[in-house]
Design a protein around this motif. Structure first.
Motif, short mmCIF file in Angstrom:
data_model
loop_
_atom_site.label_atom_id
_atom_site.label_comp_id
_atom_site.label_asym_id
_atom_site.label_seq_id
_atom_site.Cartn_x
_atom_site.Cartn_y
_atom_site.Cartn_z
N ILE A 308 -5.00 1.47 -9.60
CA ILE A 308 -3.94 0.52 -9.25
C ILE A 308 -3.85 -0.53 -10.36
N SER A 407 2.80 -1.13 -6.60
CA SER A 407 2.05 -1.45 -5.39
C SER A 407 1.73 -0.15 -4.68
N SER A 409 -0.79 3.21 -3.48
CA SER A 409 -1.59 4.24 -4.15
C SER A 409 -0.78 4.90 -5.25
#
Length: 412
Positions: A308, A407, A409
């Motif tokens: 991320i 934002s 996964s």
């Protein structure tokens, strides 16, 4: 080229990003790759140097890109030099870029024949204070052959000793790592071709087939879908061959009861995909094979969730190591004493999982991209954990390519 024509606006944007990062009164030069000889009159297939392709879309030997944002004559702020073509070349070598076609491909207005390079370059160097050289600074590079770029740098330093020198690589590491939407589409196409190859192979694998036959099935499917072939040398490793990380002989029969590890990826329009799947040759996992497979799958899925924005590559690998340690203990391969007594520089899990989990992917399979700064949206990484147990003749690796999202996964 086998691939469909690309929109030149991609390369226009890439040049804009690069030139924005250049210093004042500076000039940058990018050379195509050589065609490398083999023996007699044979040569290796041409593969374009990734940086000149990234900045111009030109997929042809003997090409040079020159960028000079502060050139006094706006006509020379972007100049593309290509080899002059003629009817003789067309007959013997095929179609080469004309000036008009080079503009269509690159979006560069000023296209000159390569024979004009020295004259134009000298004139522009009288205006420039700094020249950017394009050196290979990838953390895995191990170049022994003198490239066209290296010859140019050597000659330029000799002819223009008073100029300051800068490096293109830090700029390229930064901008190439974050993909444009069109690049992501090209990589999805490459991944889609790889998937087609894998589905073809699923129906083909059975006891008695040879590893090279599986390689041939992949190649057939790749080429029939407009790929030039494999993005890297394929690994088709059955049984204990899977415990050789870069096994490329692909010359053994596949036996019932064994697993086969297939690390393959198609390229499309010079962009890479990278996939690894491990399946049972006879279609059925043993209990032990399934346990190890599920452990690798769990690590892959959990590692993927960590990719991320803001993640630091080195710290990420440490966390993956903790996940793998837990799974190896569960499999009875490690115990708590192994972990307590481990060498911090070579943790206990490295006995069974000795390579990294993720690398940038793009124009190169191990692509340029920043590794010491936080991950950013639209970076693309592989996720490829594995467990290798030579004593059991068992090696399992699973690998996906994922896009880091703003934002949530990452997306495969």
């Amino acid at each position: 080229m086998k691939y469909h024509p690309l929109d030149s606006r991609l390369f226009v944007r890439n040049r804009q990003k690069f030139m924005k990062a250049m210093g004042p009164k500076s000039l940058a030069v990018f050379n195509s790759n050589d065609i490398y000889p083999v023996s007699a009159d044979s040569t290796m297939p041409f593969k374009q140097q990734s940086d000149i392709f990234y900045l111009s879309g030109v997929d042809q030997e003997e090409s040079v890109l020159l960028l000079f944002p502060d050139a006094l004559n706006p006509e020379f702020r972007e100049v593309l030099f290509v080899r002059e073509t003629n009817a003789h070349i067309a007959v013997w070598e095929g179609e080469k870029l004309t000036k008009e076609r080079a503009f269509e491909v690159s979006g560069i207005q000023t296209v000159r024949w390569l024979q004009d390079f020295e004259k134009v370059f000298f004139d522009l160097m009288t205006e420039a204070d700094t020249i950017y050289f394009n050196t290979n600074e990838h953390y895995r590079q191990a170049v022994e052959t003198e490239t066209r770029e290296a010859r140019f740098i050597k000659k330029c330093k000799d002819q223009y000793p008073a100029h300051k020198v800068a490096k293109s690589n830090p700029i390229l590491q930064k901008i190439r790592g974050v993909k444009e939407p069109q690049e992501l589409d090209l990589m999805k196409t490459a991944c889609g071709i790889t998937e087609k190859g894998f589905r073809r192979v699923l129906d083909f694998v059975k006891p008695g087939v040879w590893e090279y036959e599986i390689e041939a099935e992949f190649l057939h499917e790749f080429i029939r879908n407009r790929s030039t072939g494999f993005a890297y040398t394929p690994i088709i490793a059955s049984g204990n061959n899977a415990n050789v990380l870069h096994y490329i002989e692909n010359n053994q029969p596949c036996k019932a009861g064994d697993l086969i590890l297939m690390d393959v990826g198609a390229e499309y329009a010079n962009y890479s995909s990278d996939m690894t799947r491990t399946i049972p040759v006879n279609g059925r996992f043993t209990k032990r094979q399934r346990e190890v497979y599920q452990a690798v799958l769990k690590v892959k899925d959990e590692a993927t969730k960590m990719l991320i924005p803001g993640t630091i590559w080195a710290e990420y690998h440490k966390e993956v190591g903790k996940l793998m340690t837990s799974e190896l203990i569960g499999l009875g391969l490690l115990d708590k004493a192994d972990v307590q007594q481990e060498n911090p520089d070579w943790p206990a899990y490295k006995k069974y999982f000795m390579h990294g989990t993720s690398h940038h992917i793009g124009l190169d399979t191990h692509d340029y991209g920043e590794l010491k700064t936080p991950m950013k949206p639209n970076m693309v990484f592989t996720v490829e954990p594995g467990i290798y147990i030579p004593d059991e003749g068992l090696g399992i690796r699973l690998e996906d390519d994922v896009v880091i999202q703003k934002s949530g996964s990452p997306v495969n």
